[in-house]
Scaffold this active site. Structure first.
Site, PDB file in Angstrom:
ATOM      1  N   GLU A  51     -41.561 -18.906  37.414  1.00 53.46           N
ATOM      2  CA  GLU A  51     -41.367 -19.238  36.302  1.00 53.46           C
ATOM      3  C   GLU A  51     -42.325 -20.116  35.427  1.00 53.46           C
ATOM      4  OE1 GLU A  51     -38.863 -17.224  36.222  1.00 53.46           O
ATOM      5  OE2 GLU A  51     -38.671 -16.427  37.670  1.00 53.46           O
ATOM      6  N   HIS A 111     -44.861 -17.801  34.184  1.00 49.71           N
ATOM      7  CA  HIS A 111     -44.255 -17.153  32.476  1.00 49.71           C
ATOM      8  C   HIS A 111     -44.739 -18.016  31.783  1.00 49.71           C
ATOM      9  CE1 HIS A 111     -43.407 -13.644  34.114  1.00 49.71           C
ATOM     10  NE2 HIS A 111     -42.141 -14.432  35.032  1.00 49.71           N
TER      11      HIS A 111
END
Length: 237
Positions: free
Chosen positions: A100, A103
């Site tokens: 994550e 990202h």
């Protein structure tokens, strides 16, 4: 027309591939969720360390409900981690949290495929919701009402709309694989995992990426099926 036809095999293939990918992800996650990481850091701590190391501030790491519901929200600038990832110290927790953050780094560096995916979100939502209904309405107009021109128009719009939804899934692939690559690089370069832990982390991230491949393939097969079922309509006069 949409049920007892040879093209239904495409739907079955897509379903089987998706089930295999989902099963692989769940089994791999369950396996490494039981393996503690050497650094004993939680997923939340790993996420914060990665962002700090990349001079990224203003992004909040927060706990959310559910399992495997982890995601980065670029609009709210939040890394949302499920409880087992946020509080967990396993290999799986580190891998997912780092992914994550991959990202987040993409967003911070204006990674083009991520920007493209964000731009496609509105049309992809419309396409996934309205594509098939428009095609069905088009068939209704052609078969029941007999308006071939309107039928062709609605079918073609429906195919285009559904195609945009599939395009979103395809664009998602490089975004997810790149985020996983960034995750592995960050974990190792920052000393958050050992040499021996690199392979397990890669297995977790690869299993997760496989689900996106399956989703894109399933969508493409469904689009092909819709085209095969309706392709003749555009040639009617």
């Amino acid at each position: 027309m949409f049920y007892l036809d040879p093209t239904y095999i495409l739907v079955i293939i897509g379903f089987i591939v998706s089930m295999i990918a989902s099963t692989k992800l769940k089994s791999t996650y369950a396996k490494y969720a039981k393996v503690p990481s050497s650094g004993n850091l939680t997923g939340a701590e790993v996420a914060k360390r990665i962002m700090a190391a990349n001079d990224i501030y203003g992004v909040t790491v927060q706990e959310i409900s559910g399992e495997l519901t982890d995601h980065y929200d670029p609009a709210k600038k939040t890394v949302n981690l499920s409880k087992s990832i946020y509080q967990g110290t396993s290999i799986a927790a580190l891998g997912v949290a780092a992914h994550e953050c991959g990202h987040v780094i993409q967003d911070n560096t204006e990674y083009f495929p991520l920007r493209l995916r964000h731009a496609l979100v509105p049309v992809a939502n419309i396409g996934s919701n309205l594509g098939v209904p428009l095609i069905l309405i088009g068939i209704l107009f052609g078969g029941v009402i007999g308006n071939a021109e309107l039928s062709d128009t609605l079918i073609n719009i429906g195919l285009l709309a559904f195609g945009l939804a599939v395009l979103f899934q395809v664009v998602t692939l490089p975004v997810e694989y790149n985020a996983s690559n960034r995750a592995r690089e960050q974990l190792y370069s920052l000393g958050l995992i050992t040499e021996e832990e690199k392979k397990p982390v890669k297995e977790v991230l690869s299993a997760a990426a496989l689900t996106y491949v399956a989703s894109a393939l399933s969508g493409a097969l469904q689009l092909l099926r819709l085209f095969l079922l309706t392709g003749g309509n555009s040639r009617r006069k």
